[in-house]
Each structure stands twice: as C-alpha cells, then as structure tokens.
Write a protein that holds these residues in place. Structure first.
Motif, PDB file in Angstrom:
ATOM      1  N   ASP B  76       0.828  -1.208   0.000  1.00 12.81           N
ATOM      2  CA  ASP B  76       0.000   0.000   0.000  1.00 12.81           C
ATOM      3  C   ASP B  76       0.860   1.253   0.000  1.00 12.81           C
ATOM      4  OD1 ASP B  76      -2.728   1.238   0.207  1.00 12.81           O
ATOM      5  OD2 ASP B  76      -1.718   2.155   1.919  1.00 12.81           O
ATOM      6  N   ALA B  79       2.201   1.750  -3.508  1.00 11.60           N
ATOM      7  CA  ALA B  79       1.180   2.168  -4.484  1.00 11.60           C
ATOM      8  C   ALA B  79       0.743   3.607  -4.245  1.00 11.60           C
ATOM      9  CB  ALA B  79      -0.015   1.228  -4.417  1.00 11.60           C
ATOM     10  N   SER B  80       0.750   4.064  -2.975  1.00 13.17           N
ATOM     11  CA  SER B  80       0.263   5.423  -2.680  1.00 13.17           C
ATOM     12  C   SER B  80       1.355   6.479  -2.716  1.00 13.17           C
ATOM     13  CB  SER B  80      -0.387   5.502  -1.296  1.00 13.17           C
ATOM     14  OG  SER B  80      -0.843   4.302  -0.843  1.00 13.17           O
ATOM     15  N   ASP B  81       2.614   6.067  -2.803  1.00 14.42           N
ATOM     16  CA  ASP B  81       3.698   7.050  -2.745  1.00 14.42           C
ATOM     17  C   ASP B  81       3.594   8.027  -3.923  1.00 14.42           C
ATOM     18  OD1 ASP B  81       6.533   7.567  -1.434  1.00 14.42           O
ATOM     19  OD2 ASP B  81       6.743   7.786  -3.616  1.00 14.42           O
ATOM     20  N   ILE B  84       6.052   7.426  -6.780  1.00 19.10           N
ATOM     21  CA  ILE B  84       5.753   6.248  -7.602  1.00 19.10           C
ATOM     22  C   ILE B  84       4.535   6.513  -8.476  1.00 19.10           C
ATOM     23  CG2 ILE B  84       5.012   3.822  -7.523  1.00 19.10           C
ATOM     24  CD1 ILE B  84       6.952   3.450  -5.208  1.00 19.10           C
ATOM     25  N   ARG B  85       3.514   7.131  -7.892  1.00 19.86           N
ATOM     26  CA  ARG B  85       2.320   7.428  -8.696  1.00 19.86           C
ATOM     27  C   ARG B  85       2.645   8.360  -9.848  1.00 19.86           C
ATOM     28  NH1 ARG B  85      -2.676   8.477  -4.737  1.00 19.86           N
ATOM     29  NH2 ARG B  85      -3.351   9.436  -6.671  1.00 19.86           N
ATOM     30  N   PRO B  89       3.599   5.197 -12.643  1.00 17.50           N
ATOM     31  CA  PRO B  89       2.177   4.888 -12.397  1.00 17.50           C
ATOM     32  C   PRO B  89       1.820   3.438 -12.739  1.00 17.50           C
ATOM     33  CG  PRO B  89       2.436   6.322 -14.330  1.00 17.50           C
ATOM     34  CD  PRO B  89       3.774   6.257 -13.658  1.00 17.50           C
ATOM     35  N   SER B  92       2.228   1.475  -9.529  1.00 14.22           N
ATOM     36  CA  SER B  92       1.145   1.767  -8.592  1.00 14.22           C
ATOM     37  C   SER B  92      -0.124   1.037  -9.017  1.00 14.22           C
ATOM     38  CB  SER B  92       0.926   3.281  -8.550  1.00 14.22           C
ATOM     39  OG  SER B  92      -0.120   3.601  -7.679  1.00 14.22           O
ATOM     40  N   SER B  93      -0.432   1.100 -10.300  1.00 11.69           N
ATOM     41  CA  SER B  93      -1.645   0.478 -10.822  1.00 11.69           C
ATOM     42  C   SER B  93      -1.615  -1.043 -10.634  1.00 11.69           C
ATOM     43  CB  SER B  93      -1.777   0.827 -12.310  1.00 11.69           C
ATOM     44  OG  SER B  93      -2.957   0.311 -12.842  1.00 11.69           O
TER      45      SER B  93
END
Ligand SMILES: Cc1cc2nc3c(=O)[nH]c(=O)nc-3n(C[C@H](O)[C@H](O)[C@H](O)COP(=O)(O)OP(=O)(O)OC[C@H]3O[C@@H](n4cnc5c(N)ncnc54)[C@H](O)[C@@H]3O)c2cc1C
Ligand code: SF4
Ligand code: FES
Ligand code: FES
Lengths: 171, 338
Positions: B76, B79-81, B84-85, B89, B92-93
C-alpha cells in the motif's frame, strides 16, 4: 505435537508481548506461533473479531493495527509487539456507537452478521484513509471483505452515509 | 502448524547470519504468504527470522535518477507514494490490482516477489507436487489446470508466479538488491524468477540466507503511456488469469520504444524482447498489435482447462497496447475495460 519435532522439553519459550488493545495495555506471554486473531479471541476473550477462512481470503478477521486495517489471521502476535490494536469492541465511545456502526443499523447492512465486525473495522479504516469518494471506489476498497449473505449494497450505503456526513461537517 | 523458534532480527547482518546458519529457517515480513502456507503445512520452517524491525522501510531517490524501494515498504505504501504514482504509475496500478486493501497493508515489496504459486496441488500436502516434494510428479498437468501456465512450462511443473507487482517491475526493468553471507549483489528482475525446467522446487535465483534489501527502479521516460490490464474470475480480490503490463514511449502517433510483460501465464513475469522490437518505430495500430500478440503467444501450450488463456492473452495484449498508446490506462476502480 506433530511428528518430526523435538519434545516438549525443548519447546520454544513463551515470548513477552505488550499490546494496547482498544486503549488498554495488555501484557501477555505468547508462543511464537500464536496468531493475532487467536490471541484476541482466545487469550483476551474479544470474540467480536471473527474467524471466517483463517487464510486471508474473507476479511472477517479485520482489525486496525497502528491505524492500518489488516487481516489478523495472517499475523503472528509476537511480530506485533508494541502495537496499538483496535477491534470492533473498541469502536463505541462512552456508550455511543461509532457513526459507521449506527449507519450499519440504519441501512440494515447485515443479515447473519458474521462478516459485520470485519466490514465495520475495514470501513472505519477506509473512511480514515479518505481515498474512497464514489460508490465504485467504496466497492473496490471494501473488496477485502466478503459477505456470504450478500449485504453489499447496504454496506456501501452505510459507508457512503458516513463519508457524506463527514464531507458535510468538513464544509 | 509446526512449532518453530523465533528471532526478532535487529540488523541485516544478524538476520543473514541467522538464516545462513539454519537451512530450515525462513525470513518473515508481512506474513501474508508464509503464514498461509504454514497453516497448510506446505512450509514448515523450524526457525522464523522476523525482519520487520530492520531499517528497510523507506523509498529513496537512487543515484542516477531512479527510485529505491526498501524491501519492507508495504504494497500500500508503494502504491500510494506520490513519487511512484507520478513517475511509475504502472507500478502503482499493478499493485492496486492485487490482493485487498488489508493484505496490501501487510504485504511487503520483498515478500511480494517471493510469494509462491497458487497451484491447488502445491497447496495440498495430500497430493504429489514436484515443487513441494521434488520427484513426486505434477498432478496439475493432467488434472485441474485452469490457473496454470501456457508459456515456458516444463514436464515437471506448469505453475504460474502469481504476483501483479512483479509483472510491472519486469516491464520497468527493476533491479533487486540483496545482501547475503557472501556480500551484496544486484539481480535484474528478469533474472530473479526462473522457469521451472528440471527444478520447479526453486522459484528464484535468490540463495538461502540472502535477504532482499531493496528494489530499484531505473529512471524512465515511460510517462503516461502505460496500462496494467488484469483479467480474472471476479473483478477484485482474485489472482490474474492473464495480466498485461505495458509502457510505451510515444513520439506523436509513433511508438518510439515499448515494454510489455505478461502475468498469470508463466512461472515468471513473461517478457518477449522480439515482440517489443516489433513495435519500435511503428505507428500505434491494431493490426500491428495483433501481429505482436501472435508472435508472443506463438509457442504457447494450452492444457485441458487453460487453453482459453492463449486467446485471452492475445486479446489482452491488443487491448493493453491500445490503452497505453491512447494514454487511457485501465482504471483499477471502475472495472469497465475501455
Ligand atoms: C487471499 C489472497 C489474495 C491475494 N491476491 C493477490 C493478487 O491478486 N495479486 C498479488 O500480486 N498478490 C496477491 N496476494 C499475495 C500477496 O501479495 C502476498 O502474500 C504478499 O505480497 C507477500 O508479502 P509478505 O510481506 O506478506 O510476505 P511473507 O509472507 O512475509 O513472505 C513471503 C516469502 O518471502 C520471504 N521474504 C519476505 N521478505 C523477504 C526479504 N526481504 N528477503 C528475503 N526473503 C523475504 C519469506 O521468507 C517468505 O518465503 C494475495 C494473498 C492472499 C492471501
Ligand atoms: S504445476 Fe508445479 S506446483 Fe502445481 S502440482 Fe505441478 S509441480 Fe506442483
Ligand atoms: S479469517 Fe482472516 S481473512 Fe478470513
Ligand atoms: S451478513 Fe452474513 S456474511 Fe455478511
């Protein structure tokens, strides 16, 4: 004890663990293989947290550890030493239900009730995460909680109500 | 579950030394795969080395412009950083397409790479399985094999690697950093997982006693033209039957460079450099995507229940390339596939 393992004389020692559970500091000596879910239910008699699958597949055992919702069936208690654990028993404050507990009643968001403590703990964490705004997002971020009775529509309604009320209050 | 002794490691060195000293030991991080397997008696470690207190939980800028994700960063958190987003991406996806919010809160970057197959027979110690007990046979090849591999199988094992995160990391050409009794080394993600061959009991090239310390993402020009398309039996909280990670570098309507990896079809995230080369310098057009899909699946072998995956994979590749080229990645919340 299963075959192939040393006798009880060499059993690993119990390990002291301190957890803050629903605001109360609890000190226990646990065997290393004690799973957090079993510790809550069998050692602390907090039977609100349910065992559905015992394999991370249903979410009935969801509790909030240090602010994060996790499956308590997939965690050894020793590894959580020093943590802060909130279970369904810890959500009501001074006799008043948590708004999501009330919303579950308002929306009839359960039938047998077995998945409900996990649903509510998961929903409370979801609301705090603040990442779900639409019904699609609520559904996706609640997908770790299976309801065998299929109360999903009403569960989403209940969570939507609390997210909506928070939004109003924030305005 | 078997009985075991427990060590809470306070340094990487201590963890590595303890692991190297005991061939039956296992590291434990999020526990979401290891505890599951221990409850089924598939894994029976006599010593667990808890690595969760080690300082491997940060995401840091790497020398040269990449990003270094500590092995204990949870799925988590990764993915939320925001970095990284913003810069990766695709990663994250792919992470958000996997497991559930609760599991992603526990699961770690290192543990995710090392999760074991979901083959039903592997999970059932009452049946033979070459991966669990070498030499006993592979009942999946002639039994239930809906979730099994179609590429790179061997007569000894047709299992898949179940991770979504690893598929994105393969496309992004990540590097796994490990520390072991003989020092540190870096393993390109494509060399980290292996094909089953004659030794399906060995999932990866990591050696016993080695600990993953970080996963490094190289700097990348693959910005918005990406997608992670995951097809499965239900829309969430299910492993991939087929998944496709795509990252494209676009020059107008022309594909300047392409990376593509498949999940759910092999013992490792599946890349096909020739297929990627067929996209380079080409206009983003569906007939070209179809030719690439046919090329990637040309040696695929279906079994009784999973032959459908060959067509499914081809269509998924075409759809994923179209999504990436158009800059309209698959949403992981609105599940409609556009
Ligand atoms: C019901 C369910 C559904 C799931 N669905 C998905 C899905 O859709 N997609 C997906 O990708 N995953 C899915 N998962 C798998 C999940 O992502 C993995 O279980 C998780 O990522 C494992 O990480 P962990 O930290 O919990 O590993 P652990 O269970 O702690 O460890 C796994 C293995 O890695 C080793 N290990 C851990 N960290 C290190 C390290 N730093 N160095 C060396 N060895 C290490 C351990 O020794 C162990 O062998 C699902 C799991 C469950 C239970
Ligand atoms: S496919 Fe691999 S893991 Fe599954 S039964 Fe065969 S040998 Fe075991
Ligand atoms: S009891 Fe933990 S997920 Fe089902
Ligand atoms: S209310 Fe019965 S399982 Fe959800």
């Amino acid at each position: 004890m299963s075959a192939g393992h040393s006798g009880s004389a060499t059993l690993p020692e119990r390990i002291p663990v301190t957890l803050t559970v629903n605001g109360e500091v609890r000190q226990l000596d646990v065997l290393p293989w004690t799973v957090l879910l079993d510790l809550l239910r069998d050692h602390l008699a907090l039977t609100g947290t349910k065992k559905g699958c015992d394999h991370g597949q249903c979410g009935a055992c969801t509790v909030i550890v240090d602010g994060k919702r996790i499956n308590s069936c997939m965690a050894f208690a020793v590894m959580k030493d020093g943590s802060n654990v909130t279970t369904i028993e810890g959500l009501a404050k001074d006799g008043a239900l948590h708004p999501l507990q009330q919303a579950f009643i308002d929306h009839d968001a359960f039938q047998c009730g077995y998945c409900t403590p996990g649903q509510i703990c998961s929903g409370v964490a979801l609301i705090e995460e603040g990442r779900a705004k639409t019904r699609d997002e609520i559904r996706e971020f609640m997908s770790g909680n299976i309801c065998r009775c299929g109360a999903y529509t009403n569960i989403v309604d209940a969570i939507e109500q609390v997210i909506g009320a928070n939004g109003e209050a924030g305005r | 579950m078997n009985r075991f002794s427990y060590l809470r490691a306070t340094s990487i060195d201590e963890a590595v030394r303890a692991a190297a000293a005991d061939p039956t030991s296992r590291f434990i991080a999020g526990g979401t795969n290891l505890i599951d397997l221990m409850k089924y008696n598939v894994e029976r470690p006599e010593r667990l080395i808890d690595i969760t207190r080690l300082p491997l939980n940060r995401i840091e800028e790497a020398d040269g412009g990449g990003l270094r994700i500590g092995a204990l960063v949870t799925n988590d958190e990764a993915a939320s950083d925001p970095r990284i987003r913003d810069r990766y991406p695709l990663l994250s996806s792919a992470i958000l397409a996997g497991a559930s919010p609760q599991l992603r809160n526990s699961a770690t970057t290192g543990g995710n790479l090392l999760q074991r197959t979901r083959c039903y027979y592997f999970y059932d110690p009452g049946t033979p399985c070459n991966k669990r007990e070498p030499g006993t046979g592979c009942p999946a090849a002639f039994g239930r094999n809906r979730i099994h591999a179609i590429l790179g199988t061997s007569e000894h094992c047709i299992a898949t690697h179940p991770s979504d995160m690893a598929v994105a990391l393969a496309a992004l050409e990540a590097v796994v950093h490990v520390a072991g009794p003989d020092g540190e080394r870096a393993i390109p993600l494509s060399d980290f997982h292996r094909l089953p061959g004659d030794h399906p009991e060995i999932d990866t090239t990591l050696r016993h006693g080695e600990i993953i310390t970080a996963v490094e993402l190289p700097p990348t020009d693959y910005g918005r033209h990406y997608t992670y398309l995951k097809l499965r039996d239900r829309l969430s909280y299910a492993f991939a039957l087929v998944s496709v990670a795509v990252a494209l570098q676009m020059d107008g309507d022309t594909i300047a460079d392409a990376r593509l990896a498949l999940g759910g079809v092999a013992h490792k995230p599946w890349r096909d450099p020739e297929g990627e080369a067929m996209l380079r310098g080409q206009p983003a057009a569906e007939d070209r995507f179809a030719a690439v899909a046919s090329h990637i699946l040309k040696d695929a072998k279906g079994y009784e229940d999973n032959a459908f995956k060959i067509d499914l994979a081809k269509r998924a590749i075409i759809r994923a390339l179209s999504q990436a080229a158009a800059g309209t990645p698959q949403s992981q919340t609105d599940k409609r596939i556009q």
